[in-house]
Design an enzyme around this catalytic site. Structure first.
Site, mmCIF file in Angstrom:
data_model
loop_
_atom_site.group_PDB
_atom_site.id
_atom_site.type_symbol
_atom_site.label_atom_id
_atom_site.label_comp_id
_atom_site.label_asym_id
_atom_site.label_seq_id
_atom_site.Cartn_x
_atom_site.Cartn_y
_atom_site.Cartn_z
ATOM 1 N N HIS A 87 52.758 51.422 90.422
ATOM 2 C CA HIS A 87 52.963 52.087 89.131
ATOM 3 C C HIS A 87 52.549 53.561 89.307
ATOM 4 O O HIS A 87 51.694 53.873 90.134
ATOM 5 C CB HIS A 87 52.042 51.394 88.115
ATOM 6 C CG HIS A 87 52.194 51.840 86.703
ATOM 7 N ND1 HIS A 87 51.607 52.981 86.216
ATOM 8 C CD2 HIS A 87 52.829 51.274 85.647
ATOM 9 C CE1 HIS A 87 51.884 53.099 84.921
ATOM 10 N NE2 HIS A 87 52.630 52.082 84.554
ATOM 11 N N CYS B 2 57.776 53.155 84.721
ATOM 12 C CA CYS B 2 56.714 53.969 85.357
ATOM 13 C C CYS B 2 56.573 53.606 86.835
ATOM 14 O O CYS B 2 55.454 53.545 87.374
ATOM 15 C CB CYS B 2 55.375 53.822 84.652
ATOM 16 S SG CYS B 2 55.374 54.537 83.017
ATOM 17 N N ASP C 5 44.554 47.591 91.683
ATOM 18 C CA ASP C 5 45.041 47.832 90.323
ATOM 19 C C ASP C 5 45.431 46.465 89.744
ATOM 20 O O ASP C 5 46.451 45.887 90.103
ATOM 21 C CB ASP C 5 46.240 48.790 90.420
ATOM 22 C CG ASP C 5 47.029 48.878 89.121
ATOM 23 O OD1 ASP C 5 46.751 48.116 88.186
ATOM 24 O OD2 ASP C 5 47.947 49.716 89.065
ATOM 25 N N GLN D 223 48.337 44.232 85.836
ATOM 26 C CA GLN D 223 49.315 43.160 85.582
ATOM 27 C C GLN D 223 48.816 41.795 86.044
ATOM 28 O O GLN D 223 49.483 40.786 85.798
ATOM 29 C CB GLN D 223 50.643 43.471 86.280
ATOM 30 C CG GLN D 223 51.333 44.714 85.777
ATOM 31 C CD GLN D 223 51.799 44.589 84.327
ATOM 32 O OE1 GLN D 223 51.923 43.492 83.780
ATOM 33 N NE2 GLN D 223 52.050 45.722 83.686
ATOM 34 N N LYS E 168 46.949 45.019 77.789
ATOM 35 C CA LYS E 168 47.865 44.081 78.456
ATOM 36 C C LYS E 168 47.262 42.676 78.479
ATOM 37 O O LYS E 168 47.911 41.705 78.806
ATOM 38 C CB LYS E 168 48.144 44.538 79.884
ATOM 39 C CG LYS E 168 48.901 45.863 79.929
ATOM 40 C CD LYS E 168 49.244 46.251 81.337
ATOM 41 C CE LYS E 168 49.609 47.709 81.474
ATOM 42 N NZ LYS E 168 50.908 48.067 80.923
#
Ligand code: PLP
Length: 420
Positions: free
Chosen positions: A136, A377, A213, A216, A239
């Site tokens: 991302h 993104c 990261d 998600q 999220k």
């Protein structure tokens, strides 16, 4: 009152019951364009259960004041709830200590914090920051900034045609010059689940620190940063069925201790004179200014809710959803799936032959189906597959097989509209 008492884990079903779960989400009960809402845009941001909305409301209605240092009751209540939220986040992430949990605005801020406070002071011209091709923008741009500031180089591990990180190239790219490995756990645009445990292990063999990261991953997978062995892990509250403007940066305590603060101001100091300032210890050292108090409380309520459902149950249910929707989309010859990794979260990115992704999204909206269209993104991913944009349906545990069917019916309607 502790935050857990305010936001009870009210259900741990032995069988995952999606009909029951959906009742916890007021937004899902809506009619959009005369159709029941099918919300398939969870990778962008997820809907909120009543328990989170109630926790936010209670935080502002009865327990609101600034945190820390207050001697009066409301300040103490707010402080207890805020620090209690940190403990819930610690448990959710599998961190060994609450001090390893830094509240930030979200994944983007977490990565910028590590880039500026951990990597920038330690990196030299010619050193490398290793990322992958499926990142991302939030896990690209902060590193480019460090590279511009220091003369270091951004090195990118390619992905295969299926959207999987090439592990051989990854292993070969690790060297004494690598200052940090920063990769996503789950790709937002492709759904690929990266083998992050293996990637961290390989980095560790070279003594290279790692940032994962997890924006998600947190809504879909059971997390255990201790077991993963990474130095840093970031998540975004919004999220994860929690509020916007709040997230967590997990940092191994010894790393956080050796880092300079990210920003200066109140909260992050032990003492200040005009000549010098003594900084507070982690995590407060990185939380300058009044924090997002209600946001942290809401995030903890969301984490407790997800834990209550059980991440193993969520994972198993979403796997079924993904398998089903993938099979149904594969049956449409006009649909091309982008991202077909073996290990995926319930995200399907696709192109519809001869129809621009924006038209796909607009027509689906008319049927009450919310998907995201664009580059998500992740422009380098779009470049890799030679497309400007895709339509993306991203599922959460509250989505159903019927909604997957509606997506497919909706795409068939798009094809009809465009005379395909
Ligand atoms: N990383 C990934 C993989 C994402 O999907 C996102 C958001 O879509 C981010 C980082 C940025 O998260 P936020 O905007 O919450 O900071």
């Amino acid at each position: 009152m502790s935050i857990e008492a305010e936001t009870p884990i009210h259900r741990r079903p032995s069988v995952f019951d999606v009909t029951c779960v959906r009742l916890d989400f007021p937004a899902l009960q809506q009619i959009i364009h005369k159709e029941p809402l099918a919300y398939l845009d969870n990778a962008a941001s997820a809907q909120k259960p009543t328990t989170v909305i109630d926790a936010l409301s209670a935080a502002y209605t009865f327990n609101y004041s600034n945190v820390h240092r207050g001697v009066h009751t409301l300040s103490q209540r707010a402080t207890d709830a805020y620090e209690g939220a940190r403990e819930i986040a610690q448990r959710f992430l599998g961190a060994s200590r609450a001090e390893e949990v830094v509240f930030v605005r979200g994944t983007t801020e977490g990565i910028n914090l590590v880039a500026q406070s951990f990597v920038r002071p330690r990196i030299e011209a010619g050193d490398e920051i290793l990322i992958s091709e499926l990142e991302h923008h939030s896990n690209i741009v902060p590193w480019q900034m460090v590279c511009q500031q220091t003369g270091a180089r951004l090195r990118v591990v390619p992905i295969t045609d299926r959207g999987e990180v090439d592990l051989d190239v990854y292993a070969d790219s690790l060297s004494q010059r690598t200052a940090i490995v920063a990769v996503s756990h789950v790709s937002n645009s492709l759904g690929t689940i990266n083998p992050v445990r293996k990637m961290v292990e390989l980095a560790k063999q070279h003594g290279i620190p790692t940032l994962i990261d997890g924006a998600q991953a947190a809504p879909h997978l059971s997390l255990d940063v201790g077991n993963l062995g990474c130095d840093f892990y970031t998540v975004s509250g919004h999220k994860l069925f929690g509020p916007t403007g709040i997230g967590v940066l997990y940092g191994r305590l010894d790393r956080l201790e050796e880092m300079e603060p990210y920003q200066g101001g109140g909260e992050m100091i032990r003492s200040v004179t005009f000549e010098s300032t003594e900084y507070n210890s982690p995590p407060h050292k990185f939380e300058a200014g009044t924090p997002h108090i209600a946001g942290a409380i809401g995030l903890a309520a969301a984490m407790a809710y997800v834990e209550g459902l059980g991440l193993d149950a969520i994972e198993a249910y979403e796997k079924k959803l993904l398998k089903y929707v993938t099979r149904r989309l594969e049956e449409l010859p006009e649909v091309r799936l982008i991202g077909t990794a073996d290990e995926k979260a319930a995200v399907v990115s696709f192109l519809v032959d001869g129809v621009h992704a924006h038209d796909v999204g607009t027509i689906l909206d008319q049927k009450g189906i919310a998907v995201r269209v664009g580059h998500h993104c992740a422009q380098p991913v779009m470049d890799r597959f030679g497309v400007p944009a895709t339509a993306r349906a991203s599922f959460a545990f509250y989505n159903t097989i019927q909604e997957a069917d509606r997506l497919v019916d909706g795409i068939e309607y798009v094809l009809e509209v465009f005379g395909r």
